[in-house]
Motif scaffolding. Sequence first.
Motif, PDB file in Angstrom:
ATOM      1  N   LEU A 291       0.860  -1.183   0.000  1.00 22.96           N
ATOM      2  CA  LEU A 291       0.000   0.000   0.000  1.00 22.96           C
ATOM      3  C   LEU A 291       0.895   1.231   0.000  1.00 22.96           C
ATOM      4  O   LEU A 291       1.691   1.428   0.917  1.00 22.96           O
ATOM      5  CB  LEU A 291      -0.906   0.001   1.221  1.00 22.96           C
ATOM      6  CG  LEU A 291      -1.806   1.232   1.407  1.00 22.96           C
ATOM      7  CD1 LEU A 291      -2.751   1.394   0.235  1.00 22.96           C
ATOM      8  CD2 LEU A 291      -2.581   1.123   2.713  1.00 22.96           C
ATOM      9  N   ILE A 292       0.788   2.056  -1.028  1.00 21.37           N
ATOM     10  CA  ILE A 292       1.646   3.230  -1.184  1.00 21.37           C
ATOM     11  C   ILE A 292       0.765   4.470  -1.329  1.00 21.37           C
ATOM     12  O   ILE A 292      -0.150   4.502  -2.150  1.00 21.37           O
ATOM     13  CB  ILE A 292       2.579   3.089  -2.401  1.00 21.37           C
ATOM     14  CG1 ILE A 292       3.461   1.849  -2.263  1.00 21.37           C
ATOM     15  CG2 ILE A 292       3.447   4.341  -2.565  1.00 21.37           C
ATOM     16  CD1 ILE A 292       4.358   1.605  -3.458  1.00 21.37           C
ATOM     17  N   PHE A 293       1.042   5.474  -0.512  1.00 21.76           N
ATOM     18  CA  PHE A 293       0.352   6.752  -0.588  1.00 21.76           C
ATOM     19  C   PHE A 293       1.305   7.798  -1.158  1.00 21.76           C
ATOM     20  O   PHE A 293       2.486   7.822  -0.801  1.00 21.76           O
ATOM     21  CB  PHE A 293      -0.107   7.215   0.800  1.00 21.76           C
ATOM     22  CG  PHE A 293      -1.160   6.354   1.407  1.00 21.76           C
ATOM     23  CD1 PHE A 293      -2.495   6.593   1.140  1.00 21.76           C
ATOM     24  CD2 PHE A 293      -0.826   5.310   2.243  1.00 21.76           C
ATOM     25  CE1 PHE A 293      -3.481   5.810   1.710  1.00 21.76           C
ATOM     26  CE2 PHE A 293      -1.795   4.526   2.811  1.00 21.76           C
ATOM     27  CZ  PHE A 293      -3.136   4.769   2.540  1.00 21.76           C
TER      28      PHE A 293
ATOM     29  N   ARG B 127       6.761  -4.504  -8.135  1.00 21.62           N
ATOM     30  CA  ARG B 127       5.628  -5.244  -7.608  1.00 21.62           C
ATOM     31  C   ARG B 127       4.317  -4.565  -8.005  1.00 21.62           C
ATOM     32  O   ARG B 127       4.278  -3.361  -8.199  1.00 21.62           O
ATOM     33  CB  ARG B 127       5.704  -5.330  -6.077  1.00 21.62           C
ATOM     34  CG  ARG B 127       6.956  -5.982  -5.519  1.00 21.62           C
ATOM     35  CD  ARG B 127       7.053  -5.752  -4.014  1.00 21.62           C
ATOM     36  NE  ARG B 127       7.270  -4.341  -3.699  1.00 21.62           N
ATOM     37  CZ  ARG B 127       7.278  -3.851  -2.471  1.00 21.62           C
ATOM     38  NH1 ARG B 127       7.076  -4.658  -1.448  1.00 21.62           N
ATOM     39  NH2 ARG B 127       7.476  -2.557  -2.264  1.00 21.62           N
ATOM     40  N   TYR B 128       3.265  -5.354  -8.103  1.00 21.64           N
ATOM     41  CA  TYR B 128       1.945  -4.744  -8.229  1.00 21.64           C
ATOM     42  C   TYR B 128       1.622  -4.059  -6.910  1.00 21.64           C
ATOM     43  O   TYR B 128       1.770  -4.658  -5.848  1.00 21.64           O
ATOM     44  CB  TYR B 128       0.892  -5.805  -8.546  1.00 21.64           C
ATOM     45  CG  TYR B 128      -0.516  -5.270  -8.492  1.00 21.64           C
ATOM     46  CD1 TYR B 128      -1.019  -4.495  -9.527  1.00 21.64           C
ATOM     47  CD2 TYR B 128      -1.321  -5.521  -7.388  1.00 21.64           C
ATOM     48  CE1 TYR B 128      -2.303  -3.981  -9.470  1.00 21.64           C
ATOM     49  CE2 TYR B 128      -2.605  -5.013  -7.317  1.00 21.64           C
ATOM     50  CZ  TYR B 128      -3.094  -4.246  -8.362  1.00 21.64           C
ATOM     51  OH  TYR B 128      -4.361  -3.734  -8.297  1.00 21.64           O
ATOM     52  N   ALA B 129       1.197  -2.818  -6.935  1.00 30.98           N
ATOM     53  CA  ALA B 129       0.997  -2.045  -5.716  1.00 30.98           C
ATOM     54  C   ALA B 129      -0.382  -1.410  -5.699  1.00 30.98           C
ATOM     55  O   ALA B 129      -0.952  -1.080  -6.751  1.00 30.98           O
ATOM     56  CB  ALA B 129       2.067  -0.968  -5.573  1.00 30.98           C
TER      57      ALA B 129
ATOM     58  N   ASN C 209       5.041  10.444  -8.421  1.00 27.96           N
ATOM     59  CA  ASN C 209       4.734   9.218  -9.158  1.00 27.96           C
ATOM     60  C   ASN C 209       5.987   8.391  -9.406  1.00 27.96           C
ATOM     61  O   ASN C 209       5.978   7.167  -9.295  1.00 27.96           O
ATOM     62  CB  ASN C 209       4.062   9.562 -10.488  1.00 27.96           C
ATOM     63  CG  ASN C 209       2.554   9.685 -10.359  1.00 27.96           C
ATOM     64  OD1 ASN C 209       1.876   8.711 -10.050  1.00 27.96           O
ATOM     65  ND2 ASN C 209       2.028  10.869 -10.591  1.00 27.96           N
ATOM     66  N   ALA C 210       7.076   9.072  -9.755  1.00 31.08           N
ATOM     67  CA  ALA C 210       8.338   8.360  -9.990  1.00 31.08           C
ATOM     68  C   ALA C 210       8.819   7.689  -8.696  1.00 31.08           C
ATOM     69  O   ALA C 210       9.319   6.558  -8.711  1.00 31.08           O
ATOM     70  CB  ALA C 210       9.393   9.323 -10.521  1.00 31.08           C
ATOM     71  N   ALA C 211       8.657   8.386  -7.580  1.00 34.26           N
ATOM     72  CA  ALA C 211       9.051   7.805  -6.293  1.00 34.26           C
ATOM     73  C   ALA C 211       8.165   6.613  -5.944  1.00 34.26           C
ATOM     74  O   ALA C 211       8.627   5.624  -5.357  1.00 34.26           O
ATOM     75  CB  ALA C 211       8.978   8.859  -5.194  1.00 34.26           C
ATOM     76  N   THR C 212       6.875   6.681  -6.326  1.00 32.74           N
ATOM     77  CA  THR C 212       5.976   5.562  -6.088  1.00 32.74           C
ATOM     78  C   THR C 212       6.412   4.319  -6.852  1.00 32.74           C
ATOM     79  O   THR C 212       6.417   3.206  -6.327  1.00 32.74           O
ATOM     80  CB  THR C 212       4.541   5.947  -6.490  1.00 32.74           C
ATOM     81  OG1 THR C 212       4.112   7.077  -5.712  1.00 32.74           O
ATOM     82  CG2 THR C 212       3.577   4.804  -6.283  1.00 32.74           C
ATOM     83  N   VAL C 213       6.807   4.522  -8.118  1.00 34.85           N
ATOM     84  CA  VAL C 213       7.316   3.404  -8.926  1.00 34.85           C
ATOM     85  C   VAL C 213       8.581   2.831  -8.284  1.00 34.85           C
ATOM     86  O   VAL C 213       8.784   1.610  -8.246  1.00 34.85           O
ATOM     87  CB  VAL C 213       7.589   3.875 -10.365  1.00 34.85           C
ATOM     88  CG1 VAL C 213       8.271   2.779 -11.172  1.00 34.85           C
ATOM     89  CG2 VAL C 213       6.292   4.299 -11.032  1.00 34.85           C
TER      90      VAL C 213
END
Length: 238
Positions: free
Chosen positions: A8-10, A57-59, A47-51
């Motif tokens: 889970l990523i915010f 992995r699917y997130a 968004n780049a940091a989220t990737v």
Amino acid sequence: MATNDPPLIFWGRCRSGRRWFWTANEYDGEQIHGWADTPDEASRQANAATVQLAAGRYADVRVLHGVATEQLKKLNAAQRSAKAPKSARTGAVPPPDPTGYLYAVEPGRYDLDDVTWIPGKVVRFPITKTTARRIYYLRPRFLYMPGPDWEPGYVDRQELERHGSVHVPYWHLLFAEPPELPTAHTVRPRRHRPEPAPPPDLKQLKAAMAAAHPDRGGTSEAFIAARDRYVRARRRAA
């Protein structure tokens, strides 16, 4: 969360002076943040940091700008603390001689083992200032975790004096005088194997999750915890 669940990523952004602050947080994991000149650039970097946090992995990715606001507050507080003299770095600790106290009931609960019963108790929050309209006090940042991580808050003085109590988030009620705890016969601790609990109300958990959203006056920590409870209850119901 189960190990086979997607992470889970915010991520979110907020204004920081003339620039934009952004952050990407993995729940119970790594956090990345930075600043950008425009909101669009902040979104792209987040968004780049989220990737980067997903690492192939699917997130489960959620946009929650409140997490950026909370993280920026923490960074600013840490920066102020680092610049302050050593004797002044105890500002998060309640004052040694407060003007008075507000009181709340910390309800009884089962420990993490779901067997050990922790009795409820009355806790007190130091009052730092009183005006004609408000009473300012210090409260723990997280429920069941009193000091030294405190944050300021205030209540309506007229409402408190009129009713003797006032509603606040998390603690539900703050009292002007120490309240009475529930009588002992209302608490039935489990001494052996815990009895099956009634199935949680998914509608209530979902409503609580929505109410805890930062855009509705909650905090990112409260929203994450409420979402986690809802997801686990929905999984058990399935």
